[in-house]
Enzyme design. Structure first.
Site, PDB file in Angstrom:
ATOM      1  N   ASP A 129      -9.454   6.060   7.984  1.00  0.00           N
ATOM      2  CA  ASP A 129      -7.905   5.715   7.990  1.00  0.00           C
ATOM      3  C   ASP A 129      -7.192   6.864   8.444  1.00  0.00           C
ATOM      4  O   ASP A 129      -7.274   8.132   7.938  1.00  0.00           O
ATOM      5  CB  ASP A 129      -7.860   5.581   6.671  1.00  0.00           C
ATOM      6  N   ASN A 154       1.619   8.347   1.053  1.00  0.00           N
ATOM      7  CA  ASN A 154       2.397   9.499   1.058  1.00  0.00           C
ATOM      8  C   ASN A 154       3.486   9.903   1.746  1.00  0.00           C
ATOM      9  O   ASN A 154       4.480  10.532   1.311  1.00  0.00           O
ATOM     10  CB  ASN A 154       1.449  10.910   1.030  1.00  0.00           C
ATOM     11  N   THR A 155       3.650   8.992   2.723  1.00  0.00           N
ATOM     12  CA  THR A 155       5.011   9.049   3.506  1.00  0.00           C
ATOM     13  C   THR A 155       5.804   7.600   3.790  1.00  0.00           C
ATOM     14  O   THR A 155       6.773   7.707   3.860  1.00  0.00           O
ATOM     15  CB  THR A 155       4.591   9.472   5.051  1.00  0.00           C
ATOM     16  N   TYR A 203     -19.188   8.332  -5.272  1.00  0.00           N
ATOM     17  CA  TYR A 203     -18.438   9.412  -4.812  1.00  0.00           C
ATOM     18  C   TYR A 203     -17.441   9.535  -6.105  1.00  0.00           C
ATOM     19  O   TYR A 203     -16.731   8.399  -6.746  1.00  0.00           O
ATOM     20  CB  TYR A 203     -17.668   8.955  -3.763  1.00  0.00           C
ATOM     21  N   ASP A 237       0.786  -1.134   0.206  1.00  0.00           N
ATOM     22  CA  ASP A 237       0.161   0.017  -0.103  1.00  0.00           C
ATOM     23  C   ASP A 237       0.807   1.104   0.101  1.00  0.00           C
ATOM     24  O   ASP A 237       1.604   1.533   1.069  1.00  0.00           O
ATOM     25  CB  ASP A 237      -0.763   0.086   1.181  1.00  0.00           C
ATOM     26  N   VAL A 256      -7.999   4.686  -4.156  1.00  0.00           N
ATOM     27  CA  VAL A 256      -7.929   3.115  -4.191  1.00  0.00           C
ATOM     28  C   VAL A 256      -7.536   2.603  -2.915  1.00  0.00           C
ATOM     29  O   VAL A 256      -8.150   1.431  -2.552  1.00  0.00           O
ATOM     30  CB  VAL A 256      -6.776   2.851  -5.173  1.00  0.00           C
ATOM     31  N   ASP A 257      -6.997   3.269  -1.998  1.00  0.00           N
ATOM     32  CA  ASP A 257      -6.748   2.977  -0.639  1.00  0.00           C
ATOM     33  C   ASP A 257      -8.088   2.842   0.186  1.00  0.00           C
ATOM     34  O   ASP A 257      -8.196   2.049   1.060  1.00  0.00           O
ATOM     35  CB  ASP A 257      -5.524   3.645  -0.176  1.00  0.00           C
ATOM     36  N   ARG A 258      -8.895   4.009   0.095  1.00  0.00           N
ATOM     37  CA  ARG A 258     -10.182   4.165   0.689  1.00  0.00           C
ATOM     38  C   ARG A 258     -11.097   2.969   0.031  1.00  0.00           C
ATOM     39  O   ARG A 258     -11.982   2.423   1.058  1.00  0.00           O
ATOM     40  CB  ARG A 258     -10.748   5.543   0.454  1.00  0.00           C
TER      41      ARG A 258
END
Length: 227
Positions: free
Chosen positions: A90, A8-9, A69, A5, A74-76
């Site tokens: 999350d 961003n960090t 929506y 996954d 994609v992670d959601r």
């Protein structure tokens, strides 16, 4: 199976139940030798993964969630696939809140993550620069600036999310998810939520492929019999 996954960090890896969180600067080709199945919300980090490892597969095209929506990450989607009814929270560089009912996504919203909010205080004034006190219980008014910042960050975030959760079950995930979950009586913390959604999508795709192969074989057999 090795899942990734890409956030961003961090790069979040799931290797047969073992989860690791790796910073981009620490990523090295010697870490993994198997195929990597990934989702990504960061294009630069995705390029880094593909450059570092030989065999990678993007799962975004097979992750489907019933929703109206537009632009849902994609992670959601992956996290919500694990929940039929409830609220998915999350807690990472951003805090995403999504409502599921009857297996369908009802909508959701995004809050800044804790670090982003803290950094915004420093832009107001150098005197407000500092870190959140993760030992703070936001039920007593603070008497010092550091706790006052932490109180403001936590109280506003908790009350906003609680207003959405109401009496529903809430499923927390993400780096700071375990910490935030403790403020909600009906919270369930699950570090594997996104990865479980990825695995559900892979299994559905395999089932679809097997079904299509079965239909094709049946058609081939019927064609031979007609000759």
């Amino acid at each position: 199976m090795l899942l990734c996954d890409i956030g961003n960090t961090h790069f979040h890896f799931w290797d047969n139940g073992k989860i690791s969180h790796i910073l981009p600067k620490s990523l090295h080709k010697s870490m993994f030798s198997q195929e990597i199945y990934y989702i990504s919300v960061n294009a630069q980090h995705e390029k880094l993964l593909n450059k570092t490892f030989k065999t990678t597969y993007d799962l975004e095209s097979i992750i489907h969630l019933p929703t109206q929506y537009k632009g849902l990450g994609v992670d959601r989607k992956a996290a919500c696939l694990c929940v039929d009814d409830g609220v998915v929270v999350d807690v990472g560089s951003a805090i995403t809140i999504d409502v599921m009912s009857g297996g369908k996504h009802q909508g959701g919203y995004i809050l800044p993550g804790f670090n982003e909010i803290i950094n915004s205080y420093a832009r107001i004034s150098p005197a407000l620069r500092g870190q959140i006190n993760f030992g703070l219980e936001p039920n007593v008014l603070p008497n010092n600036t550091k706790d006052a910042i932490g109180y403001g960050v936590l109280k506003s975030t908790i009350l906003t999310i609680q207003n959405t959760i109401g009496s529903k079950k809430a499923y927390f995930t993400g780096g700071d998810g375990k910490y935030l979950a403790k403020f909600f009586a009906q919270a369930i913390y699950d570090e594997t939520l996104v990865f479980r959604g990825m695995r559900i999508s892979i299994e559905k795709a395999l089932q679809k492929r097997r079904k299509q192969q079965g239909i094709q074989e049946q058609q081939d057999t019927q064609a031979k019999e007609q000759k």
